[in-house]
Design a protein around this motif. Structure first.
Motif, short mmCIF file in Angstrom:
data_model
loop_
_atom_site.label_atom_id
_atom_site.label_comp_id
_atom_site.label_asym_id
_atom_site.label_seq_id
_atom_site.Cartn_x
_atom_site.Cartn_y
_atom_site.Cartn_z
N CYS A 2 0.52 -1.66 -0.19
CA CYS A 2 0.39 -0.04 0.49
C CYS A 2 0.49 1.17 0.20
O CYS A 2 2.00 1.16 0.57
CB CYS A 2 -1.05 -0.37 1.22
SG CYS A 2 -1.87 -1.17 1.28
N GLU A 4 1.41 5.55 0.96
CA GLU A 4 0.22 6.60 1.32
C GLU A 4 0.08 7.92 1.25
O GLU A 4 1.47 7.91 0.55
CB GLU A 4 0.02 6.87 3.07
CG GLU A 4 0.21 5.44 4.34
CD GLU A 4 0.05 5.55 5.18
OE1 GLU A 4 0.65 6.23 5.88
OE2 GLU A 4 0.28 5.24 6.25
N VAL A 34 -4.57 9.41 2.40
CA VAL A 34 -5.81 8.31 1.86
C VAL A 34 -4.68 7.16 1.43
O VAL A 34 -2.76 7.03 1.47
CB VAL A 34 -6.38 8.92 0.35
CG1 VAL A 34 -7.13 10.00 0.58
CG2 VAL A 34 -5.31 9.12 -0.34
N CYS A 35 -4.93 6.34 1.60
CA CYS A 35 -3.82 4.85 2.11
C CYS A 35 -4.91 3.85 0.72
O CYS A 35 -5.95 3.54 0.07
CB CYS A 35 -4.36 3.79 2.83
SG CYS A 35 -3.51 2.13 3.33
N ALA A 37 -4.06 0.75 -2.01
CA ALA A 37 -3.87 -0.64 -1.90
C ALA A 37 -3.50 -1.24 -3.59
O ALA A 37 -3.98 -0.85 -4.49
CB ALA A 37 -4.72 -2.03 -1.34
N CYS A 86 -0.49 -3.89 4.65
CA CYS A 86 -1.61 -2.88 4.41
C CYS A 86 -2.12 -2.72 5.69
O CYS A 86 -2.36 -4.16 6.31
CB CYS A 86 -2.18 -3.60 3.36
SG CYS A 86 -1.66 -3.15 1.47
N CYS A 88 -4.54 0.15 5.85
CA CYS A 88 -5.44 0.59 5.85
C CYS A 88 -6.63 0.60 6.19
O CYS A 88 -7.19 -0.08 6.61
CB CYS A 88 -6.00 0.99 4.24
SG CYS A 88 -4.20 0.84 2.79
N HIS A 92 -10.85 7.31 3.68
CA HIS A 92 -10.26 6.50 2.30
C HIS A 92 -8.87 6.04 2.26
O HIS A 92 -8.06 6.45 1.94
CB HIS A 92 -9.74 7.69 3.85
CG HIS A 92 -10.34 8.86 4.07
ND1 HIS A 92 -10.33 9.25 5.34
CD2 HIS A 92 -10.94 9.68 3.46
CE1 HIS A 92 -11.34 10.61 5.34
NE2 HIS A 92 -11.53 10.66 3.99
N SER A 93 -9.85 4.55 2.01
CA SER A 93 -9.01 3.44 1.35
C SER A 93 -9.48 3.51 -0.19
O SER A 93 -9.66 3.27 0.06
CB SER A 93 -8.96 2.92 2.27
OG SER A 93 -8.33 2.83 3.89
#
Length: 97
Positions: A2, A4, A34-35, A37, A86, A88, A92-93
């Motif tokens: 992931c 950020e 935000v994260c 993947a 990850c 997250c 916000h993912s």
């Protein structure tokens, strides 16, 4: 893995989104972290990376993003860090496509 990012800017079209499956765009805000993947099938089999993950972006490099399903919802962000594992949050993912 992931990545950020800190959202630097976004178009006003994100806030105007009303379709049920795309309402998440209304919650994007400048300055939020935000994260994102990177998972198959977005991951390149050659590089084992997702396009746009900012792999070579360090410091203050500004990167561009665009929401799937509404190309007018777009903006810029800066990479904060990459996470091999990850973690997250549910809010916000996102996922690279």
């Amino acid at each position: 893995y992931c990545v950020e990012f800190r959202t630097e800017s976004l178009s006003h079209h994100c806030a105007l989104e009303t379709r049920p499956y795309a309402r998440w765009m209304q919650y994007l805000r400048e300055g939020h972290t935000v994260c994102v993947a990177c998972q198959p099938p977005a991951m390149s089999t050659d590089t084992q990376r997702c396009s746009g993950d900012g792999h070579h972006a360090h410091g203050d490099k500004i990167l561009h993003w665009e929401a799937i399903g509404n190309s007018r919802c777009q903006g810029t962000w800066k990479k904060i860090r990459q996470l091999e594992r990850c973690s997250c949050p549910l809010v916000h993912s996102f996922i690279f496509t």
